[in-house]
Design a protein around this motif. Structure first.
Motif, mmCIF file in Angstrom:
data_model
loop_
_atom_site.group_PDB
_atom_site.id
_atom_site.type_symbol
_atom_site.label_atom_id
_atom_site.label_comp_id
_atom_site.label_asym_id
_atom_site.label_seq_id
_atom_site.Cartn_x
_atom_site.Cartn_y
_atom_site.Cartn_z
ATOM 1 N N ILE A 92 -5.622 -17.872 59.672
ATOM 2 C CA ILE A 92 -5.834 -19.259 59.242
ATOM 3 C C ILE A 92 -7.302 -19.650 59.157
ATOM 4 C CG2 ILE A 92 -5.356 -21.667 59.833
ATOM 5 C CD1 ILE A 92 -2.742 -20.748 61.106
ATOM 6 N N MET A 93 -8.150 -19.158 60.072
ATOM 7 C CA MET A 93 -9.551 -19.588 60.059
ATOM 8 C C MET A 93 -10.217 -19.150 58.754
ATOM 9 S SD MET A 93 -12.472 -19.110 63.020
ATOM 10 C CE MET A 93 -11.637 -20.183 64.192
ATOM 11 N N GLU A 148 3.418 -20.100 57.827
ATOM 12 C CA GLU A 148 3.192 -19.368 56.578
ATOM 13 C C GLU A 148 1.793 -19.693 56.063
ATOM 14 O OE1 GLU A 148 6.288 -20.241 53.837
ATOM 15 O OE2 GLU A 148 7.832 -19.185 54.990
ATOM 16 N N VAL A 149 1.058 -18.643 55.713
ATOM 17 C CA VAL A 149 -0.335 -18.804 55.257
ATOM 18 C C VAL A 149 -0.468 -18.145 53.891
ATOM 19 C CG1 VAL A 149 -2.756 -18.544 55.879
ATOM 20 C CG2 VAL A 149 -1.012 -18.597 57.684
ATOM 21 N N PRO A 150 -0.377 -18.922 52.803
ATOM 22 C CA PRO A 150 -0.484 -18.323 51.467
ATOM 23 C C PRO A 150 -1.926 -18.018 51.095
ATOM 24 C CG PRO A 150 -0.190 -20.692 51.287
ATOM 25 C CD PRO A 150 -0.120 -20.364 52.756
ATOM 26 N N PHE A 151 -2.128 -16.880 50.440
ATOM 27 C CA PHE A 151 -3.430 -16.500 49.912
ATOM 28 C C PHE A 151 -3.272 -16.169 48.439
ATOM 29 C CE2 PHE A 151 -3.670 -15.042 54.421
ATOM 30 C CZ PHE A 151 -4.616 -15.973 54.839
ATOM 31 N N ALA A 152 -4.406 -16.005 47.757
ATOM 32 C CA ALA A 152 -4.366 -15.727 46.323
ATOM 33 C C ALA A 152 -3.658 -14.409 46.013
ATOM 34 C CB ALA A 152 -5.793 -15.695 45.766
ATOM 35 N N HIS A 153 -3.837 -13.407 46.889
ATOM 36 C CA HIS A 153 -3.291 -12.078 46.592
ATOM 37 C C HIS A 153 -2.238 -11.621 47.604
ATOM 38 C CE1 HIS A 153 -6.367 -11.671 43.548
ATOM 39 N NE2 HIS A 153 -7.283 -11.966 44.436
ATOM 40 N N GLY A 154 -1.743 -12.527 48.403
ATOM 41 C CA GLY A 154 -0.732 -12.146 49.375
ATOM 42 C C GLY A 154 -0.406 -13.318 50.280
ATOM 43 N N ALA A 155 0.335 -13.076 51.340
ATOM 44 C CA ALA A 155 0.693 -14.143 52.262
ATOM 45 C C ALA A 155 0.953 -13.562 53.635
ATOM 46 C CB ALA A 155 1.918 -14.895 51.765
ATOM 47 N N SER A 156 0.423 -14.233 54.664
ATOM 48 C CA SER A 156 0.728 -13.861 56.034
ATOM 49 C C SER A 156 1.761 -14.832 56.590
ATOM 50 C CB SER A 156 -0.526 -13.914 56.913
ATOM 51 O OG SER A 156 -1.360 -12.820 56.677
ATOM 52 N N ASN A 290 -12.456 -6.199 58.582
ATOM 53 C CA ASN A 290 -11.516 -5.525 57.685
ATOM 54 C C ASN A 290 -10.114 -6.096 57.827
ATOM 55 O OD1 ASN A 290 -13.513 -3.838 56.713
ATOM 56 N ND2 ASN A 290 -13.060 -2.184 58.149
ATOM 57 N N PHE A 291 -9.740 -6.441 59.066
ATOM 58 C CA PHE A 291 -8.426 -7.027 59.317
ATOM 59 C C PHE A 291 -8.312 -8.389 58.634
ATOM 60 C CE2 PHE A 291 -5.496 -9.252 62.417
ATOM 61 C CZ PHE A 291 -4.354 -8.572 62.026
ATOM 62 N N TRP A 292 -9.343 -9.217 58.768
ATOM 63 C CA TRP A 292 -9.366 -10.534 58.122
ATOM 64 C C TRP A 292 -9.206 -10.372 56.608
ATOM 65 C CZ3 TRP A 292 -12.034 -13.435 54.562
ATOM 66 C CH2 TRP A 292 -11.993 -14.825 54.678
ATOM 67 N N ASP A 293 -9.909 -9.403 56.037
ATOM 68 C CA ASP A 293 -9.810 -9.148 54.597
ATOM 69 C C ASP A 293 -8.410 -8.681 54.195
ATOM 70 O OD1 ASP A 293 -12.514 -9.750 54.352
ATOM 71 O OD2 ASP A 293 -13.138 -7.639 54.421
ATOM 72 N N THR A 294 -7.855 -7.762 54.994
ATOM 73 C CA THR A 294 -6.551 -7.179 54.656
ATOM 74 C C THR A 294 -5.456 -8.233 54.655
ATOM 75 O OG1 THR A 294 -7.215 -5.046 55.592
ATOM 76 C CG2 THR A 294 -4.864 -5.413 55.304
ATOM 77 N N LEU A 295 -5.514 -9.172 55.594
ATOM 78 C CA LEU A 295 -4.494 -10.224 55.647
ATOM 79 C C LEU A 295 -4.498 -11.076 54.382
ATOM 80 C CD1 LEU A 295 -4.661 -11.516 59.345
ATOM 81 C CD2 LEU A 295 -3.182 -9.769 58.346
ATOM 82 N N ASP A 301 4.312 -9.816 57.321
ATOM 83 C CA ASP A 301 5.158 -10.709 58.113
ATOM 84 C C ASP A 301 5.094 -10.257 59.573
ATOM 85 O OD1 ASP A 301 7.043 -12.502 58.995
ATOM 86 O OD2 ASP A 301 8.762 -11.318 58.346
ATOM 87 N N PHE A 302 4.451 -11.078 60.415
ATOM 88 C CA PHE A 302 4.361 -10.768 61.844
ATOM 89 C C PHE A 302 5.495 -11.460 62.592
ATOM 90 C CE2 PHE A 302 -0.121 -10.486 60.465
ATOM 91 C CZ PHE A 302 -0.438 -9.230 60.924
ATOM 92 N N LYS A 303 6.063 -10.761 63.556
ATOM 93 C CA LYS A 303 7.068 -11.354 64.439
ATOM 94 C C LYS A 303 6.641 -11.064 65.871
ATOM 95 C CE LYS A 303 10.873 -10.356 61.204
ATOM 96 N NZ LYS A 303 10.187 -9.432 60.275
ATOM 97 N N LEU A 304 6.440 -12.101 66.678
ATOM 98 C CA LEU A 304 6.021 -11.933 68.065
ATOM 99 C C LEU A 304 7.107 -12.439 69.003
ATOM 100 C CD1 LEU A 304 3.208 -12.208 66.427
ATOM 101 C CD2 LEU A 304 2.240 -12.668 68.683
#
Length: 427
Positions: A92-93, A148-156, A290-295, A301-304
């Motif tokens: 989100i940040m 849900e966090v939508p991005f231009a090329h994907g979604a977390s 790299n993780f921030w970029d990949t997301l 879809d993360f499940k905790l």
């Protein structure tokens, strides 16, 4: 003892960091292939910290375009809370640099800056909103929340299942520990990290002088920064460490244990080329960046959840996973291999669905537990002889031959590193 189950603990304490280098549990290119056309589902059944999750996600080839589902469980709520806060931040940040810097210190620094605490408060309203949806429900069963966090090329997507009690407890991880000062936190920490002087000295003599200096500084202040960088702004005890009012790890806890040594050494530490924690600082920032970029470039879809690994099957009745990573709960001191496999293999994809589907089990203690005291005495002469090939003994040097001298201590530590553990592991 080097056990680390029961909620991701290590030696009976929290497993916030790793004592094994981060691994990519999927290795998609070498298995299914980077053009695999099916979604991938991963399960970290006793996760500990996020290093294996992050390493795995960062290693997925860009040519793989399918959704990825990542289920993360740990029985220790402190660990689940930290993992959730880190995932929310990465997802989100919006400012990459701020997110990476803040995540690094939340993960590895015992003290935070006031601005870091402000960042923590960002998630306060998110947690409070989740609480409003469950306050009327008194059931002890897990209550879910989805971000849900939508991005231009994907979604977390971050899905969290916790009891009402744990949802309420989350708020305490977002504010400074009540009544605890900087000096209080430091005293609590060094009461553990500096307590066993002889043990610390034995560890130090196995290191290069510059690395000893860096390690000693980290033992003292617990702040992951390059050696020469100011610590003055780090004045607030990290609330994710001090929930119990004590330092939650043992004195061997070290961020260096969670990352590949060769990758850390290859990192650019600036002009201070022997600043090993400065190199670690750079390496972790690169990994988190790299993780921030990949997301933002793929659908994840993360499940905790926060349950005992023995019961994990009932929380994913419809899910089948391509990889299941179980940490070292298969060690005999915990569930053992048989019980671990009995409880998780029903969640694994069948060979017909995915011939590469695998359960990964870490046996931290198998070799050690297999070698009896009698066997240890039997193999010791051969091990000492092997060590002497690499560390010759000068019989004329009284310091080198002293029973408790530095040279003999070094050789005793080296013996296990030249041992062929295959025989005992196969037993």
């Amino acid at each position: 003892m080097s056990k680390d189950y029961k909620g991701g603990v290590f030696g009976g304490l929290k497993y916030f960091w790793g004592n094994m280098p981060a691994i990519d549990i999927l290795q998609l290119r070498a298995n299914e292939g980077d053009t695999y056309t099916q979604p991938v589902d991963l399960l970290f059944a006793a996760s500990g910290d996020l290093r294996n999750v992050i390493k795995t996600i960062n290693s997925i080839p860009a040519t793989y375009k399918q959704p990825v589902s990542v289920a993360i469980n740990d029985q220790d709520f402190d660990i689940v809370a930290r993992n959730l806060i880190l995932l929310l931040t990465a997802s989100i940040m919006p400012d990459r640099g701020c997110a990476v810097d803040w995540m690094l210190h939340l993960w590895y620094s015992s003290m935070l800056r006031p601005m870091d605490l402000d960042a923590l408060s960002t998630w306060h309203s998110l947690i409070e909103n989740a609480l409003r949806g469950i306050t009327a429900n008194e059931t002890p069963e897990l209550r879910g929340k989805i971000w849900e966090v939508p991005f231009a090329h994907g979604a977390s997507t971050i899905r969290v299942g916790l009891t009402k009690e744990k949802w309420t407890s989350l708020l305490s991880y977002l504010k400074a520990p009540a009544g605890m000062t900087k000096d209080d936190a430091r005293s609590l920490r060094i009461a553990v990290t500096l307590a066993r002087e002889d043990t610390n000295d034995r560890i130090s003599i196995c290191q290069r002088p510059a690395h000893r200096l860096c390690k000693q500084r980290y033992r003292e202040d617990g702040i992951l920064l390059p050696f020469g960088e100011s610590r003055d702004d780090f004045t607030v005890p990290n609330p994710t460490f001090f929930q119990s009012g004590s330092w939650p790890m043992n004195d061997s806890g070290d961020p260096l244990g969670g990352w590949d040594w060769a990758e850390v050494l290859a990192a650019d530490g600036g002009l201070a080329t022997n600043d090993i924690y400065g190199k670690l600082y750079t390496h972790v920032k690169d990994v988190l960046g790299n993780f921030w970029d990949t997301l933002r470039s793929r659908t994840i879809d993360f499940k905790l959840i926060n349950v005992d690994a023995l019961t994990i099957g009932q929380y994913f009745p419809q899910n089948k996973f391509a990889r299941i990573e179980t940490s070292n709960i298969a060690d005999d001191g915990y569930l053992g291999a048989t019980q671990t496999l009995l409880h998780v293999t029903s969640l694994l994809k069948s060979p017909a669905e995915n011939p590469h589907a695998t359960v990964l089990l870490l046996f931290m203690n198998a070799v050690e537990d297999t070698i009896s005291e009698e066997e240890q005495l039997k193999i010791m002469p051969a091990e000492v002889k092997r060590v002497l090939k690499f560390m010759p003994l000068d019989m004329q040097d009284s310091a080198a031959t002293a029973r408790y001298g530095k040279e003999n201590v070094l050789r005793s530590y080296a013996a296990i590193n030249v041992r062929d553990g295959t025989k005992y592991f196969e037993q």
